[in-house]
Design a protein around this motif. Sequence first.
Motif, PDB file in Angstrom:
ATOM      1  N   ALA A  97      11.348 -10.141 -23.685  1.00  0.00           N
ATOM      2  CA  ALA A  97      12.267 -10.978 -24.461  1.00  0.00           C
ATOM      3  C   ALA A  97      11.547 -12.035 -25.287  1.00  0.00           C
ATOM      4  CB  ALA A  97      13.268 -11.655 -23.521  1.00  0.00           C
ATOM      5  N   TYR A  98      10.276 -12.258 -25.014  1.00  0.00           N
ATOM      6  CA  TYR A  98       9.502 -13.278 -25.734  1.00  0.00           C
ATOM      7  C   TYR A  98       8.622 -12.590 -26.783  1.00  0.00           C
ATOM      8  CZ  TYR A  98      10.966 -16.413 -21.982  1.00  0.00           C
ATOM      9  OH  TYR A  98      11.711 -17.153 -21.110  1.00  0.00           O
ATOM     10  N   PRO A  99       8.951 -12.711 -28.071  1.00  0.00           N
ATOM     11  CA  PRO A  99       8.209 -11.980 -29.100  1.00  0.00           C
ATOM     12  C   PRO A  99       6.771 -12.456 -29.282  1.00  0.00           C
ATOM     13  CG  PRO A  99       9.778 -13.494 -30.104  1.00  0.00           C
ATOM     14  CD  PRO A  99      10.073 -13.488 -28.640  1.00  0.00           C
ATOM     15  N   ASN A 100       6.431 -13.606 -28.740  1.00  0.00           N
ATOM     16  CA  ASN A 100       5.064 -14.117 -28.852  1.00  0.00           C
ATOM     17  C   ASN A 100       4.130 -13.584 -27.770  1.00  0.00           C
ATOM     18  OD1 ASN A 100       6.879 -15.779 -27.274  1.00  0.00           O
ATOM     19  ND2 ASN A 100       5.171 -17.176 -26.924  1.00  0.00           N
ATOM     20  N   VAL A 101       4.669 -12.739 -26.878  1.00  0.00           N
ATOM     21  CA  VAL A 101       3.874 -12.154 -25.796  1.00  0.00           C
ATOM     22  C   VAL A 101       3.586 -10.688 -26.109  1.00  0.00           C
ATOM     23  CG1 VAL A 101       3.763 -11.606 -23.335  1.00  0.00           C
ATOM     24  CG2 VAL A 101       4.901 -13.707 -24.102  1.00  0.00           C
ATOM     25  N   THR A 102       2.303 -10.324 -26.065  1.00  0.00           N
ATOM     26  CA  THR A 102       1.909  -8.925 -26.236  1.00  0.00           C
ATOM     27  C   THR A 102       1.314  -8.424 -24.927  1.00  0.00           C
ATOM     28  OG1 THR A 102       1.382  -9.353 -28.559  1.00  0.00           O
ATOM     29  CG2 THR A 102       0.560  -7.295 -27.607  1.00  0.00           C
ATOM     30  N   GLN A 103       1.859  -7.318 -24.416  1.00  0.00           N
ATOM     31  CA  GLN A 103       1.377  -6.752 -23.158  1.00  0.00           C
ATOM     32  C   GLN A 103       0.549  -5.504 -23.435  1.00  0.00           C
ATOM     33  OE1 GLN A 103       4.221  -6.785 -19.780  1.00  0.00           O
ATOM     34  NE2 GLN A 103       5.755  -7.535 -21.215  1.00  0.00           N
ATOM     35  N   PHE A 104      -0.621  -5.456 -22.818  1.00  0.00           N
ATOM     36  CA  PHE A 104      -1.524  -4.323 -22.965  1.00  0.00           C
ATOM     37  C   PHE A 104      -1.757  -3.680 -21.604  1.00  0.00           C
ATOM     38  CE2 PHE A 104      -2.633  -7.206 -26.421  1.00  0.00           C
ATOM     39  CZ  PHE A 104      -2.790  -6.358 -27.512  1.00  0.00           C
ATOM     40  N   ALA A 105      -1.763  -2.349 -21.558  1.00  0.00           N
ATOM     41  CA  ALA A 105      -2.149  -1.626 -20.347  1.00  0.00           C
ATOM     42  C   ALA A 105      -3.602  -1.214 -20.489  1.00  0.00           C
ATOM     43  CB  ALA A 105      -1.272  -0.398 -20.166  1.00  0.00           C
ATOM     44  N   GLY A 106      -4.395  -1.512 -19.489  1.00  0.00           N
ATOM     45  CA  GLY A 106      -5.799  -1.127 -19.540  1.00  0.00           C
ATOM     46  C   GLY A 106      -6.671  -2.046 -18.727  1.00  0.00           C
ATOM     47  N   THR A 107      -7.958  -1.780 -18.791  1.00  0.00           N
ATOM     48  CA  THR A 107      -8.965  -2.550 -18.070  1.00  0.00           C
ATOM     49  C   THR A 107      -9.909  -3.193 -19.075  1.00  0.00           C
ATOM     50  OG1 THR A 107      -8.877  -1.014 -16.203  1.00  0.00           O
ATOM     51  CG2 THR A 107     -10.819  -2.431 -16.348  1.00  0.00           C
ATOM     52  N   VAL A 108     -10.263  -4.443 -18.817  1.00  0.00           N
ATOM     53  CA  VAL A 108     -11.224  -5.129 -19.672  1.00  0.00           C
ATOM     54  C   VAL A 108     -12.629  -4.814 -19.178  1.00  0.00           C
ATOM     55  CG1 VAL A 108     -12.072  -7.367 -20.481  1.00  0.00           C
ATOM     56  CG2 VAL A 108      -9.607  -6.959 -20.233  1.00  0.00           C
ATOM     57  N   ARG A 109     -13.459  -4.277 -20.073  1.00  0.00           N
ATOM     58  CA  ARG A 109     -14.818  -3.929 -19.665  1.00  0.00           C
ATOM     59  C   ARG A 109     -15.832  -4.991 -20.061  1.00  0.00           C
ATOM     60  NH1 ARG A 109     -15.223   0.613 -24.019  1.00  0.00           N
ATOM     61  NH2 ARG A 109     -16.477  -0.355 -25.655  1.00  0.00           N
ATOM     62  N   GLN A 110     -15.459  -5.872 -21.014  1.00  0.00           N
ATOM     63  CA  GLN A 110     -16.406  -6.894 -21.454  1.00  0.00           C
ATOM     64  C   GLN A 110     -15.664  -8.127 -21.947  1.00  0.00           C
ATOM     65  OE1 GLN A 110     -19.224  -5.518 -24.352  1.00  0.00           O
ATOM     66  NE2 GLN A 110     -20.467  -7.363 -24.282  1.00  0.00           N
TER      67      GLN A 110
END
Length: 304
Positions: free
Chosen positions: A67-80
């Motif tokens: 509901a918050y357009p300023n939030v972006t959700q990403f699926a994944g793992t951070v490698r660096q």
Amino acid sequence: MFDVIIIGGSFAGLSAALQLARTRRPIAIIDAGSPRNRFASHAHSVLAQDGKPGGTILAEARAQLVAYPNVTQFAGTVRQAEPLPSGKIAFTITLDDGRVLQGRRLILATGVRDLLPELPGVAERWGQTVLHCPYCHGYEIGGGNIGVLGRLPASVHQASLIADWGDVTLFTAGMEPLDDDAMKLLARRKVKLEHVAVTAIEGAAPAIDGARLADGRLVPLRALFLAAPVQQASGLAMQLGCALEEGMMGPIVQVDAMKMTSVPGVHAAGDAARAMANITFAMADGVMAAVAAHHAMIAEEGQA
């Protein structure tokens, strides 16, 4: 350029995201989908959520963030993760699929990994009848015979605590000899001692019949608790140069009262940065880290 990038989308990370979402600043949250409590079928001792599956609580939180357009959700793992060379506080994040994000502040909510003993029958029962937190699971056991697998000095305290939930046997094989204070505490709490080594946990998993001992005996149990050492689930804190400290069960990220690490611009929240962990603690940590990151950005903007 996001104002804040939150790495880890379990209870600490999502709580931080919700707090920051309401500031209307652009934020990102990255989640690999492997929360520490995924092995437990239900979450307990969470106000107004008692008995609800942890995965359901997290899914509802993620849905509310949409509901918050300023939030972006990403699926994944951070490698660096690394600081930008601009001289200002800002970071570049690279995901395992090659996507690159930039943020002014980071919140590490990356959690820890439990290191289970290589004992037959433990792994398939973890979070069900082989447990670590009586406040999370003790009530459902309903009394009866409970085992505590002695692995660390903390096992004595754990056994004395769990005696409030049933008739406890502490399996001491592999532990250092118990001193007089430990013996007095265990006697006062009516904890029985078993010195023969446990060779397997038996029963139709995830149920448990008992602990099989090296001499062939089966000690009947309804549940088994153990103190599991932990390791950081992600190497990002070390990669960024954040100082660690020794917690009760293993290394945790060193933070101050505002959840700031030793690296400017990097906060840490939840199990990765606290010795005593549960869902409520993680959520509170996420809120504190989010508020602190927001305040820090406001202060930085005032100096520009």
